[in-house]
Design an enzyme around this catalytic site. Structure first.
Site, short mmCIF file in Angstrom:
data_model
loop_
_atom_site.label_atom_id
_atom_site.label_comp_id
_atom_site.label_asym_id
_atom_site.label_seq_id
_atom_site.Cartn_x
_atom_site.Cartn_y
_atom_site.Cartn_z
N GLY A 46 53.16 -8.72 19.98
CA GLY A 46 54.04 -9.77 20.79
C GLY A 46 55.08 -8.95 21.50
O GLY A 46 55.47 -9.53 22.60
N ASP A 102 59.41 -10.11 19.69
CA ASP A 102 59.19 -11.20 21.02
C ASP A 102 59.93 -12.39 20.59
O ASP A 102 60.94 -12.86 21.13
CB ASP A 102 57.77 -11.26 20.88
CG ASP A 102 56.81 -11.74 19.76
OD1 ASP A 102 57.56 -11.73 18.81
OD2 ASP A 102 55.74 -12.27 20.28
N ASP A 105 61.01 -16.93 14.98
CA ASP A 105 61.01 -18.24 14.49
C ASP A 105 61.34 -18.65 13.17
O ASP A 105 62.66 -19.12 13.09
CB ASP A 105 59.16 -18.54 14.58
CG ASP A 105 58.84 -19.79 14.43
OD1 ASP A 105 59.67 -20.91 14.24
OD2 ASP A 105 57.58 -20.11 14.27
N LYS A 133 64.22 -19.31 18.40
CA LYS A 133 64.11 -20.61 18.26
C LYS A 133 65.28 -21.39 17.87
O LYS A 133 65.71 -20.92 16.74
CB LYS A 133 62.76 -21.09 17.63
CG LYS A 133 61.35 -20.92 18.65
CD LYS A 133 60.45 -21.45 17.90
CE LYS A 133 58.78 -21.28 18.43
NZ LYS A 133 57.69 -21.51 18.00
N PHE A 154 55.93 -24.45 20.74
CA PHE A 154 55.15 -23.29 20.78
C PHE A 154 55.18 -22.82 22.15
O PHE A 154 54.70 -23.35 22.98
CB PHE A 154 53.94 -23.62 20.16
CG PHE A 154 52.77 -22.41 20.12
CD1 PHE A 154 53.18 -21.66 18.83
CD2 PHE A 154 51.89 -22.18 21.00
CE1 PHE A 154 52.46 -20.54 18.82
CE2 PHE A 154 50.93 -20.94 20.81
CZ PHE A 154 51.39 -20.17 20.02
N VAL A 155 55.43 -21.49 22.23
CA VAL A 155 55.36 -20.92 23.67
C VAL A 155 54.38 -19.93 23.75
O VAL A 155 54.14 -19.05 22.80
CB VAL A 155 56.78 -20.61 24.29
CG1 VAL A 155 57.66 -21.66 24.27
CG2 VAL A 155 57.46 -19.73 23.27
P1 IMP Z 1 58.46 -15.69 12.12
O1 IMP Z 1 58.07 -14.71 11.17
O2 IMP Z 1 58.24 -16.98 11.59
O3 IMP Z 1 59.81 -15.49 12.69
O4 IMP Z 1 57.43 -15.63 13.38
C1 IMP Z 1 57.47 -14.42 14.18
C2 IMP Z 1 56.12 -14.20 14.74
O5 IMP Z 1 55.35 -15.60 14.86
C3 IMP Z 1 56.26 -13.59 16.11
O6 IMP Z 1 56.22 -12.32 16.15
C4 IMP Z 1 55.09 -14.41 16.86
O7 IMP Z 1 53.89 -13.32 16.75
C5 IMP Z 1 54.80 -15.57 16.19
N1 IMP Z 1 55.18 -16.86 16.81
C6 IMP Z 1 56.33 -17.60 16.56
N2 IMP Z 1 56.50 -18.60 17.19
C7 IMP Z 1 55.66 -18.34 18.03
C8 IMP Z 1 55.57 -19.19 19.55
O8 IMP Z 1 56.14 -20.23 19.88
N3 IMP Z 1 54.46 -18.70 20.26
C9 IMP Z 1 53.68 -17.57 19.91
N4 IMP Z 1 53.89 -16.86 18.70
C10 IMP Z 1 54.72 -17.30 17.88
MG MG Z 2 53.77 -11.31 16.95
#
Ligand code: IMP
Ligand code: MG
Length: 192
Positions: A46, A102, A105, A133, A154-155
């Site tokens: 990403g 990127d 979340d 987010k 979700f983007v």
């Molecule tokens: P986390 O580990 O939950 O912080 O998620 C991070 C990863 O989840 C990012 O590197 C993205 O690849 C994916 N992700 C989280 N939210 C989104 C979204 O809204 N759109 C697309 N990918 C997302």
């Molecule tokens: Mg990713």
């Protein structure tokens, strides 16, 4: 070729907005890392557009590597099973490391990246994300540099995918609900 723009319900961040914000982030990085060589670690996949646009704005000495951390997603919700799909090639011991991703979340991906890199003994370790987010922070990691804070939706676009598609959009947006449901249905048919 079918244009992905037709699949968007809303554009949250235009290409121009993203590029303008990158100018500001890069100025901050140039000042914070003045006189030091940065080792940038982009998280696959990403971050690739963000990293490519960022490094072009950082003209000093810089080393670049990528780390693959995958969460078996493909859907629109985070999963906790994280797998290393590409290891670092560069030695980061005693280096000033900046991890770039990127989106923040749940923070699980960045926490995993931190745990892996800390063991390698960097001189400093900071985190830069294009998007953060609202109210989803579940870990103790903090982002040192944040491009934009966005609502917990979700983007896709500018590196972010839905089922590995839409990464190539120059803007960031939200998909139409019928695109999400029809893709899910098509994939079920293909699997079935
Ligand atoms: P986390 O580990 O939950 O912080 O998620 C991070 C990863 O989840 C990012 O590197 C993205 O690849 C994916 N992700 C989280 N939210 C989104 C979204 O809204 N759109 C697309 N990918 C997302
Ligand atoms: Mg990713």
């Amino acid at each position: 070729m079918h244009s992905f723009c037709e699949d968007l319900e809303e554009v949250l961040l235009t290409e121009a907005q993203i590029q303008r914000r990158l100018d500001e982030l890069a100025a901050q990085l140039r000042s914070d890392y003045a006189g030091r060589e940065l080792t940038m670690v982009g998280l696959l996949t990403g971050s690739v557009l963000f990293v490519a646009d960022l490094v072009r704005r950082l003209p000093g000495r810089l080393r670049l590597d990528f780390l693959g951390i995958s969460s078996y997603r493909g859907e629109t919700a985070s999963s906790n099973r994280l797998n290393v799909t590409k290891e670092l090639q560069l030695d980061v011991r005693d280096r000033d490391v900046l991890v770039v991703d990127d989106i923040w979340d749940t923070g699980a991906t960045l926490a995993r990246a931190r745990d892996l890199i800390v063991q390698m003994g960097p001189r400093s370790l900071k985190f830069c994300v294009l998007l953060e987010k609202d109210v989803r922070l579940q870990t103790d990691v903090v982002a040192d540099y944040v491009g934009f804070r966005i609502p917990a939706r979700f983007v896709i676009g500018y590196g972010l995918d839905y089922q590995e598609r839409y990464r190539n959009l120059p803007c960031i947006g939200v998909l139409k609900p019928d695109v999400l449901s029809s893709r899910a249905a098509a994939d079920t048919r293909r699997r079935g």
